[in-house]
Motif scaffolding. Structure first.
Motif, short mmCIF file in Angstrom:
data_model
loop_
_atom_site.label_atom_id
_atom_site.label_comp_id
_atom_site.label_asym_id
_atom_site.label_seq_id
_atom_site.Cartn_x
_atom_site.Cartn_y
_atom_site.Cartn_z
N ASP A 195 0.83 -1.12 0.00
CA ASP A 195 0.00 0.00 0.00
C ASP A 195 0.85 1.15 0.00
OD1 ASP A 195 -1.30 -0.39 3.13
OD2 ASP A 195 -0.30 1.32 2.81
N THR A 196 1.76 1.07 -0.09
CA THR A 196 2.35 2.34 -0.06
C THR A 196 3.26 2.48 -1.21
OG1 THR A 196 3.96 1.45 1.26
CG2 THR A 196 2.30 2.61 2.35
N ASP A 197 3.54 3.73 -1.39
CA ASP A 197 4.45 4.05 -2.47
C ASP A 197 5.50 4.95 -1.88
OD1 ASP A 197 5.52 4.96 -4.99
OD2 ASP A 197 4.41 6.77 -4.50
N THR A 198 6.67 4.95 -2.47
CA THR A 198 7.65 5.95 -2.17
C THR A 198 8.16 6.39 -3.51
OG1 THR A 198 9.59 4.56 -2.24
CG2 THR A 198 8.34 4.56 -0.20
N ASP A 199 8.93 7.44 -3.55
CA ASP A 199 9.50 7.84 -4.82
C ASP A 199 10.68 6.94 -5.13
OD1 ASP A 199 7.75 9.72 -5.56
OD2 ASP A 199 8.75 11.32 -4.51
N THR A 200 10.93 5.97 -4.25
CA THR A 200 11.94 4.96 -4.56
C THR A 200 11.20 3.66 -4.81
OG1 THR A 200 12.19 4.59 -2.19
CG2 THR A 200 13.74 6.10 -3.24
N ASP A 201 10.99 2.85 -3.79
CA ASP A 201 10.35 1.56 -4.00
C ASP A 201 9.02 1.51 -3.28
OD1 ASP A 201 13.42 -0.34 -3.75
OD2 ASP A 201 12.70 1.10 -5.19
N THR A 202 8.12 0.66 -3.78
CA THR A 202 6.80 0.56 -3.20
C THR A 202 6.41 -0.86 -2.90
OG1 THR A 202 6.13 2.43 -4.50
CG2 THR A 202 4.40 1.14 -3.52
N VAL A 203 5.94 -1.10 -1.67
CA VAL A 203 5.51 -2.43 -1.29
C VAL A 203 4.46 -2.29 -0.22
CG1 VAL A 203 6.19 -4.63 -0.35
CG2 VAL A 203 7.81 -3.31 -1.65
N SER B 240 2.73 6.73 -6.74
CA SER B 240 1.76 7.83 -6.56
C SER B 240 0.75 7.86 -7.69
CB SER B 240 2.50 9.17 -6.48
OG SER B 240 3.23 9.27 -5.27
N THR B 241 1.24 7.68 -8.92
CA THR B 241 0.35 7.70 -10.08
C THR B 241 -0.72 6.61 -9.97
OG1 THR B 241 2.06 8.58 -11.53
CG2 THR B 241 0.24 7.42 -12.59
N VAL C 171 4.20 8.03 3.14
CA VAL C 171 3.12 8.95 3.49
C VAL C 171 3.05 10.09 2.46
CG1 VAL C 171 2.29 10.59 5.22
CG2 VAL C 171 3.26 8.39 5.94
N THR C 172 4.21 10.57 2.05
CA THR C 172 4.26 11.64 1.04
C THR C 172 3.64 11.19 -0.27
OG1 THR C 172 6.27 12.55 2.04
CG2 THR C 172 5.80 13.17 -0.25
N ALA C 173 3.90 9.93 -0.63
CA ALA C 173 3.33 9.41 -1.88
C ALA C 173 1.81 9.40 -1.82
CB ALA C 173 3.86 8.01 -2.14
N PHE C 174 1.26 9.01 -0.69
CA PHE C 174 -0.20 9.04 -0.56
C PHE C 174 -0.72 10.47 -0.65
CE2 PHE C 174 0.15 4.69 1.08
CZ PHE C 174 -0.93 4.11 0.44
N LEU C 175 -0.01 11.39 -0.01
CA LEU C 175 -0.43 12.79 -0.10
C LEU C 175 -0.40 13.26 -1.55
CD1 LEU C 175 1.47 14.23 3.00
CD2 LEU C 175 -1.00 13.86 2.79
N ASN C 176 0.63 12.86 -2.30
CA ASN C 176 0.73 13.22 -3.70
C ASN C 176 -0.35 12.56 -4.55
OD1 ASN C 176 2.97 14.82 -3.22
ND2 ASN C 176 4.45 13.22 -3.75
N ALA C 177 -0.91 11.47 -4.03
CA ALA C 177 -1.95 10.74 -4.76
C ALA C 177 -3.35 11.22 -4.39
CB ALA C 177 -1.83 9.24 -4.49
#
Length: 281
Positions: free
Chosen positions: A59-67, A215-216, A247-253
């Protein structure tokens, strides 16, 4: 699910046993009526009645890796804290036919959520689960049977959680779980509303990590849920509070931070994408 290193794959952690922090957002503390589906499921537990089925339960994303980490579900099955899945009410789909949601065009390409079929998808999902960066959070590394034991309760259950492959331009590249957060044990730990829908995400291919895809796709799937589920007013996620990139990725989404939630393996950030705010965030 569950998480950690901001520089590695993000994840969200197990669920509760402890209470929830209080939010100053009064909107999140209203409308605590039990959903009709849950009432119907409870009814089946009463002897000598004609009422129907019963309850169970990044569920999460980062601007690096997401798992995403789904350890809380495994824990509940292992320690007996999760009741067995019951059949859904006749003629009722708890998630409005995820299989029929269809493809959607995104800035990254054409994306499609395809419900998992074990006989077709198990080798690929198992390979992703054995990636050390993923295994650190999902804890599903091992032979195919380990992954299958994670998938089967969802596939054979009442439909409150649907595991899917995320297919981008024809190539499977992520694993998702779309689930009814209001019918999940998570609902004991935040002010759930009827039809709240949760998402968990794991980006499988290393080449797809670190490109902002998380994020996309989180925005895409969040909006897809709202478009295909008219009764759903909110999409829910719970990344680890320590995982700032996640958390930032979710905010960006388009998700907003609502409250901190204490779960068995982490302190989580409850993230919410509101139907009423989707055009503003």
């Amino acid at each position: 699910m569950s998480p950690t290193d901001a520089s590695a794959d993000a994840v969200s952690a197990p669920r509760p046993n402890i209470g929830v922090g209080r939010s100053t957002d009064h909107e999140d503390t209203l409308d605590l009526r039990l959903p009709d589906e849950l009432i119907a499921l409870f009814g089946a537990e009463r002897p000598c009645t004609s009422e129907g089925p019963r309850d169970t339960g990044t569920d999460t994303d980062t601007d690096t890796d997401t798992v995403t980490d789904n350890r809380h579900r495994q824990q509940r099955l292992a320690d007996g804290s999760a009741p067995p899945a019951a059949p859904s009410p006749v003629g009722h789909d708890l998630l409005d036919a995820v299989a029929d949601w269809g493809p959607i065009t995104t800035s990254a390409g054409v994306f499609h959520l395809v419900p998992v079929r074990v006989e077709r998808d198990l080798p690929l999902i198992c390979r992703w689960m054995n990636d050390p960066a993923v295994a650190a959070f999902w804890e599903l590394a091992g032979p195919p049977g380990v992954t299958e034991n994670h998938l089967r309760p969802q596939l054979d259950g009442d439909g409150r959680s649907v595991p899917c492959l995320g297919v981008l331009d024809g190539t499977p590249m992520s694993y998702w779980e779309i689930y009814r957060a209001d019918l999940d044990p998570l609902a004991r730990h935040y002010p759930a509303r009827p039809h709240d829908t949760g998402i968990h995400l794991l980006i499988g291919a290393v080449t797809d990590r670190g490109r902002g895809l998380g994020s996309t796709l989180l925005r895409t799937v969040g909006d897809l849920v709202l478009d295909r589920r008219p009764a759903c007013a909110r999409v829910i996620a719970e990344p680890d509070l320590r995982n700032i990139p996640s958390v930032t990725a979710f905010l960006n989404a388009g998700f907003r931070f609502s409250v901190e939630v204490t779960l068995p393996a982490k302190r989580a950030a409850l993230m919410i994408r509101d139907r009423s705010l989707r055009d503003l965030m």
